[in-house]
Design a protein around this motif. Structure first.
Motif, PDB file in Angstrom:
ATOM      1  N   TYR A   1       0.835  -1.209   0.000  1.00 44.13           N
ATOM      2  CA  TYR A   1       0.000   0.000   0.000  1.00 44.13           C
ATOM      3  C   TYR A   1       0.866   1.253   0.000  1.00 44.13           C
ATOM      4  CZ  TYR A   1      -3.809  -3.204   1.029  1.00 44.13           C
ATOM      5  OH  TYR A   1      -4.719  -4.221   0.959  1.00 44.13           O
ATOM      6  N   ASP A   2       1.994   1.178   0.676  1.00 43.70           N
ATOM      7  CA  ASP A   2       2.987   2.253   0.644  1.00 43.70           C
ATOM      8  C   ASP A   2       4.347   1.605   0.776  1.00 43.70           C
ATOM      9  OD1 ASP A   2       4.582   4.483   0.926  1.00 43.70           O
ATOM     10  OD2 ASP A   2       3.142   5.574   2.169  1.00 43.70           O
ATOM     11  N   VAL A   3       4.891   1.212  -0.361  1.00 43.34           N
ATOM     12  CA  VAL A   3       6.102   0.389  -0.374  1.00 43.34           C
ATOM     13  C   VAL A   3       7.263   1.093   0.300  1.00 43.34           C
ATOM     14  CG1 VAL A   3       7.772  -0.792  -1.848  1.00 43.34           C
ATOM     15  CG2 VAL A   3       5.349  -0.815  -2.454  1.00 43.34           C
ATOM     16  N   GLU A   4       7.400   2.419   0.080  1.00 40.19           N
ATOM     17  CA  GLU A   4       8.537   3.147   0.633  1.00 40.19           C
ATOM     18  C   GLU A   4       8.511   3.159   2.153  1.00 40.19           C
ATOM     19  OE1 GLU A   4       8.745   7.002  -1.041  1.00 40.19           O
ATOM     20  OE2 GLU A   4       9.165   6.296  -3.088  1.00 40.19           O
ATOM     21  N   LYS A   5       7.320   3.246   2.741  1.00 39.34           N
ATOM     22  CA  LYS A   5       7.220   3.333   4.200  1.00 39.34           C
ATOM     23  C   LYS A   5       7.069   1.972   4.856  1.00 39.34           C
ATOM     24  CE  LYS A   5       5.190   7.991   4.405  1.00 39.34           C
ATOM     25  NZ  LYS A   5       4.024   8.784   4.870  1.00 39.34           N
ATOM     26  N   SER A   6       6.225   1.123   4.268  1.00 40.88           N
ATOM     27  CA  SER A   6       5.858  -0.127   4.950  1.00 40.88           C
ATOM     28  C   SER A   6       6.311  -1.381   4.230  1.00 40.88           C
ATOM     29  CB  SER A   6       4.327  -0.172   5.136  1.00 40.88           C
ATOM     30  OG  SER A   6       3.862   1.001   5.744  1.00 40.88           O
ATOM     31  N   GLY A   7       6.892  -1.247   3.067  1.00 42.86           N
ATOM     32  CA  GLY A   7       7.306  -2.422   2.313  1.00 42.86           C
ATOM     33  C   GLY A   7       6.129  -3.125   1.658  1.00 42.86           C
ATOM     34  N   TYR A   8       6.352  -4.354   1.196  1.00 43.96           N
ATOM     35  CA  TYR A   8       5.315  -5.108   0.505  1.00 43.96           C
ATOM     36  C   TYR A   8       4.361  -5.765   1.511  1.00 43.96           C
ATOM     37  CZ  TYR A   8       7.875  -4.649  -3.878  1.00 43.96           C
ATOM     38  OH  TYR A   8       8.486  -4.155  -4.988  1.00 43.96           O
ATOM     39  N   THR A   9       3.072  -5.741   1.174  1.00 46.94           N
ATOM     40  CA  THR A   9       2.071  -6.444   1.975  1.00 46.94           C
ATOM     41  C   THR A   9       1.961  -7.895   1.535  1.00 46.94           C
ATOM     42  OG1 THR A   9       0.829  -4.373   2.167  1.00 46.94           O
ATOM     43  CG2 THR A   9      -0.327  -6.398   2.756  1.00 46.94           C
ATOM     44  N   VAL A  10       2.045  -8.151   0.227  1.00 45.32           N
ATOM     45  CA  VAL A  10       2.144  -9.521  -0.290  1.00 45.32           C
ATOM     46  C   VAL A  10       3.395  -9.606  -1.164  1.00 45.32           C
ATOM     47  CG1 VAL A  10      -0.325  -9.987  -0.204  1.00 45.32           C
ATOM     48  CG2 VAL A  10       0.633  -8.992  -2.257  1.00 45.32           C
ATOM     49  N   ARG A  11       4.072 -10.738  -1.087  1.00 43.89           N
ATOM     50  CA  ARG A  11       5.345 -10.896  -1.787  1.00 43.89           C
ATOM     51  C   ARG A  11       5.350 -12.176  -2.623  1.00 43.89           C
ATOM     52  NH1 ARG A  11       9.862  -8.153   0.035  1.00 43.89           N
ATOM     53  NH2 ARG A  11       9.572  -6.802   1.835  1.00 43.89           N
ATOM     54  N   ASP A  12       5.649 -12.026  -3.884  1.00 45.61           N
ATOM     55  CA  ASP A  12       5.934 -13.159  -4.768  1.00 45.61           C
ATOM     56  C   ASP A  12       4.880 -14.265  -4.637  1.00 45.61           C
ATOM     57  OD1 ASP A  12       7.436 -14.376  -6.735  1.00 45.61           O
ATOM     58  OD2 ASP A  12       8.649 -15.509  -5.299  1.00 45.61           O
ATOM     59  N   VAL A  13       3.596 -13.870  -4.715  1.00 42.48           N
ATOM     60  CA  VAL A  13       2.494 -14.821  -4.575  1.00 42.48           C
ATOM     61  C   VAL A  13       2.140 -15.397  -5.945  1.00 42.48           C
ATOM     62  CG1 VAL A  13       0.045 -15.069  -3.984  1.00 42.48           C
ATOM     63  CG2 VAL A  13       1.565 -13.717  -2.523  1.00 42.48           C
ATOM     64  N   SER A  14       2.112 -16.718  -6.031  1.00 40.09           N
ATOM     65  CA  SER A  14       1.747 -17.403  -7.272  1.00 40.09           C
ATOM     66  C   SER A  14       0.777 -18.536  -6.956  1.00 40.09           C
ATOM     67  CB  SER A  14       2.978 -17.966  -7.984  1.00 40.09           C
ATOM     68  OG  SER A  14       3.877 -16.935  -8.357  1.00 40.09           O
ATOM     69  N   PHE A  15      -0.306 -18.605  -7.692  1.00 37.52           N
ATOM     70  CA  PHE A  15      -1.251 -19.723  -7.555  1.00 37.52           C
ATOM     71  C   PHE A  15      -2.186 -19.704  -8.761  1.00 37.52           C
ATOM     72  CE2 PHE A  15      -3.343 -16.219  -5.275  1.00 37.52           C
ATOM     73  CZ  PHE A  15      -4.580 -16.192  -5.894  1.00 37.52           C
ATOM     74  N   ARG A  16      -2.971 -20.784  -8.905  1.00 39.15           N
ATOM     75  CA  ARG A  16      -3.975 -20.854  -9.966  1.00 39.15           C
ATOM     76  C   ARG A  16      -5.238 -21.517  -9.417  1.00 39.15           C
ATOM     77  NH1 ARG A  16      -3.545 -23.732 -16.003  1.00 39.15           N
ATOM     78  NH2 ARG A  16      -5.570 -22.953 -16.762  1.00 39.15           N
ATOM     79  N   VAL A  17      -6.377 -20.900  -9.733  1.00 40.78           N
ATOM     80  CA  VAL A  17      -7.681 -21.461  -9.361  1.00 40.78           C
ATOM     81  C   VAL A  17      -8.477 -21.625 -10.643  1.00 40.78           C
ATOM     82  CG1 VAL A  17      -9.780 -21.134  -8.016  1.00 40.78           C
ATOM     83  CG2 VAL A  17      -7.601 -20.293  -7.119  1.00 40.78           C
ATOM     84  N   ARG A  18      -8.882 -22.849 -10.937  1.00 45.19           N
ATOM     85  CA  ARG A  18      -9.577 -23.128 -12.190  1.00 45.19           C
ATOM     86  C   ARG A  18     -11.070 -22.828 -12.076  1.00 45.19           C
ATOM     87  NH1 ARG A  18      -5.170 -26.304 -11.977  1.00 45.19           N
ATOM     88  NH2 ARG A  18      -4.016 -26.643 -13.942  1.00 45.19           N
ATOM     89  N   PRO A  19     -11.749 -22.718 -13.204  1.00 45.67           N
ATOM     90  CA  PRO A  19     -13.182 -22.378 -13.183  1.00 45.67           C
ATOM     91  C   PRO A  19     -13.993 -23.320 -12.304  1.00 45.67           C
ATOM     92  CG  PRO A  19     -12.342 -22.237 -15.426  1.00 45.67           C
ATOM     93  CD  PRO A  19     -11.236 -22.830 -14.592  1.00 45.67           C
ATOM     94  N   GLY A  20     -14.830 -22.744 -11.449  1.00 44.23           N
ATOM     95  CA  GLY A  20     -15.713 -23.531 -10.600  1.00 44.23           C
ATOM     96  C   GLY A  20     -15.103 -23.981  -9.301  1.00 44.23           C
ATOM     97  N   GLU A  21     -13.798 -23.779  -9.112  1.00 44.30           N
ATOM     98  CA  GLU A  21     -13.153 -24.207  -7.880  1.00 44.30           C
ATOM     99  C   GLU A  21     -13.344 -23.157  -6.778  1.00 44.30           C
ATOM    100  OE1 GLU A  21      -9.487 -27.124  -9.214  1.00 44.30           O
ATOM    101  OE2 GLU A  21      -9.058 -24.985  -8.886  1.00 44.30           O
ATOM    102  N   ALA A  22     -13.306 -23.640  -5.534  1.00 43.90           N
ATOM    103  CA  ALA A  22     -13.376 -22.756  -4.370  1.00 43.90           C
ATOM    104  C   ALA A  22     -12.024 -22.775  -3.674  1.00 43.90           C
ATOM    105  CB  ALA A  22     -14.471 -23.207  -3.416  1.00 43.90           C
ATOM    106  N   ALA A  23     -11.448 -21.581  -3.497  1.00 43.26           N
ATOM    107  CA  ALA A  23     -10.138 -21.468  -2.861  1.00 43.26           C
ATOM    108  C   ALA A  23     -10.288 -20.692  -1.564  1.00 43.26           C
ATOM    109  CB  ALA A  23      -9.150 -20.760  -3.788  1.00 43.26           C
ATOM    110  N   ALA A  24      -9.760 -21.256  -0.472  1.00 41.24           N
ATOM    111  CA  ALA A  24      -9.839 -20.606   0.832  1.00 41.24           C
ATOM    112  C   ALA A  24      -8.466 -20.076   1.219  1.00 41.24           C
ATOM    113  CB  ALA A  24     -10.346 -21.587   1.885  1.00 41.24           C
TER     114      ALA A  24
END
Length: 615
Positions: free
Chosen positions: A379-402
């Motif tokens: 949200y403010d990288v210079e002050k607080s850094g990254y909130t999420v880092r290097d996130v990778s995933f895949r959710v296919r049609p109709g699937e529920a991801a928690a």
């Protein structure tokens, strides 16, 4: 400055001598551009040019008639009353009455038309500001008080409205009257004209002394109004929290502090501005005394340089000369206040809108295949850094991801990135293989529905609140959605059923019932992508069962993203994503994660997301 002026009624002065010196501009600071503000206001007014020209023409006419009236009075005195000649006297009186009648009619018409022009201009300004609010990104609202923004929509624009209604004609008329009066005075008696103008240097110094202070004070006053409104809006919206934590005294103290700041700025702005009419009246009376005294002496000499009629004209013109100067000085303060308000409005309108350059997939019907590729965001990288880092995933049609994890792990941020409330700083998000940046936001969000932990309801009927998910939904579709959401039974028990008008945010119904209406709203929308943000938290067990059953119907056949709070929600998910410190720590089907006995297994053992261990 005397003590009684420096601290009347306990008011400390808020402008010191050093405050009147223009400070050095900080790097990157937006300069005060009052000329640019006036140009933008003028463009709004000038859109009704034909009517505006008519108003200006009437101002010229009324200014000319106001100058002609005293001249005719002097002419009647010299050529009829003093001379004792009354032939044609009635005709001149009739002409004089016609002049003043024409003056009254022209002033009424110009005021009536100018009100129409100003209200249309203010309407466009207010509409433009509200429309721009709808185009601004979510992050703009995250860093500003809502009450302060509301103040710009109301108080600041109202200042502009009052100025256009009253000051525009007044300023133009005063200038014309002043110029015309000086020309006529010079033609009658240069000497008396010169004596009348001796007050100008004193008037200039007085106005300059006042306006140097009022300009900054009016800006401070507008800012104080915005901050007070913001504080009031926050305290009213969060009244339950205030009472829950017994913070009434602290809120009152904060209100008193901000109210005192507004009181002080308002006091000194009005105090300094109030000097102008007092000084003007003093100078006006001085000019009147000079003209009457010197003119009387010259008239008594009988050399014809000054006649009694000339003195009558000049005594009126002396007032007519200082009156426009007085009006200009007073209106200058009003204009300063309006400029301060308009500048705050235009500052919002100049904020960059949410960019949406994508046009290629405007009619794209999504399937719901979602993929994150090395996404990082802060949200403010210079002050607080990254909130999420290097996130990778895949959710296919109709699937529920928690998504599970501790507070602050980045779960909600992933949802906000998917909805394009924010764009990632690094990496890429794809839907059906298309980068979301290439999908128009309207196309994306029209095929997406949200069920949030704290659903928001509008002050409208139950029917209209559900229909908000899709405005063209029929009554039958709304009713069917309510049935599917398990909301129909409690709705029919309300006084007017589906036509029951809820108060702001649905105070008459329980939190669980609000949630059922939120689910019905999502069902009406018939989305491809479904985002659930802890939709069953803070709900009793019986209501939770109804909500869970409704959610299962809602999620059927849709790609769903769930921020999990309770284990029974997680059990229905095809995939579990465990977030930790902004990173994706674990992912996969629930049974695999349990068998691997990693972080998710430890969370289940500790019952951090509710429920019992499932092995």
């Amino acid at each position: 400055m005397p003590e009684f002026l420096r601290r009347p009624f306990g008011y400390e002065p808020i402008l010191k001598k050093e405050d009147l010196k223009k400070p050095a501009r900080k790097k990157g600071e937006r300069p005060d551009n009052w000329k640019g503000v006036l140009v933008r206001i003028w463009k709004l007014v000038d859109e009704q040019r034909a009517l505006l020209i008519s108003v200006l023409a009437l101002v010229v006419v009324s200014s000319g008639l106001s100058i002609l009236g005293p001249y005719l009075v002097g002419h009647i005195v010299d050529n009829y009353i003093v001379a004792g000649q009354f032939g044609g006297f009635g005709k001149m009186v009739a002409i004089l009455l016609t002049v003043y009648l024409g003056l009254s009619v022209s002033m009424y018409l110009q005021s009536f038309w100018m009100i129409g022009i100003s209200q249309q201009a203010v309407y466009k300004m207010r509409s433009g500001l509200f429309s721009h609010f709808q185009r601004l990104p979510v992050k703009f609202f995250d860093r500003r008080q809502h009450g302060e923004l509301m103040s710009r929509m109301t108080n600041d624009i109202e200042n502009v409205s009052q100025t256009l209604n009253n000051s525009f004609i007044q300023v133009f008329s005063s200038v014309l009257t002043l110029v015309g009066t000086v020309i006529v005075m010079l033609s009658l008696s240069p000497l008396l004209t010169l004596l009348t103008m001796t007050i100008i240097p004193a008037m200039f110094l007085a106005v300059r002394w006042v306006t140097r202070r009022t300009g900054r004070l009016y800006k401070a006053q507008q800012k104080a109004v915005g901050e007070l409104n913001g504080m009031i809006e926050e305290s009213v919206s969060g009244q339950r929290i205030v009472k829950a934590f017994s913070q009434e005294d602290r809120v009152m103290e904060e209100f008193i502090e901000k109210g005192e700041q507004l009181r002080r700025t308002g006091f000194w702005a009005l105090t300094y501005a109030g000097f102008i009419p007092k000084v003007m009246n003093l100078l006006n009376n001085g000019a009147f005394a000079i003209v009457a005294g010197v003119g009387g002496i010259l008239a008594l000499r009988g050399d014809g340089i000054v006649t009694i009629g000339t003195i009558v004209i000049f005594t009126e013109y002396a007032r007519q000369f200082t009156r426009p100067l007085n009006d200009l000085a007073n209106q200058f303060n009003t204009v300063l206040s309006a400029i301060a308000g308009a500048e705050r409005v235009f500052a919002i309108m100049d904020e960059p809108a949410e960019r949406d350059d994508a046009t290629e997939y405007g009619d794209k019907v999504l399937k719901g295949d979602v993929e994150f590729r090395n996404v990082s965001f802060g949200y403010d990288v210079e002050k607080s850094g990254y909130t999420v880092r290097d996130v990778s995933f895949r959710v296919r049609p109709g699937e529920a991801a928690a998504f599970v994890g501790a507070t602050g792990a980045g779960k909600t941020t992933v949802m906000q990135l998917l909805a394009r409330f924010y764009d990632p700083d690094e990496g890429q998000i794809l839907i059906d293989g298309i980068p979301v940046a290439d999908l128009p936001r309207k196309t994306l969000r029209s095929q997406m529905a949200f069920v949030l932990q704290d659903p928001f309801l509008f002050e409208a009927s139950v029917m209209e609140n559900i229909r908000y998910g899709r405005l063209d939904a029929t009554d039958d579709e709304v009713i069917e959605a309510a049935k599917q959401a398990n909301a129909h039974d409690f709705i029919m028990k309300l006084d007017d059923g589906f036509h029951t008008v809820l108060s702001a945010d649905g105070g008459e119904i329980s939190q669980g019932q609000k949630q059922l209406l939120s689910i019905a709203r999502a069902l009406v929308a018939d989305p491809v992508l479904l985002l659930l943000d802890e939709a069953t938290s803070s709900i009793d067990t019986v209501t939770e069962m109804k909500i869970q059953e409704a959610l299962e119907r809602l999620m059927e056949g849709r790609t769903s993203f769930i921020i999990a709070h309770r284990l029974n929600t997680v059990r229905k998910a095809d995939l579990i994503f465990v977030m930790q410190d902004g990173r994706l720590a674990e992912s996969g089907p629930q049974q695999e994660l349990i068998e691997s006995r990693g972080l998710y297994y430890q969370m289940l053992k500790g019952d951090e997301i509710g429920g019992e261990e499932d092995e």
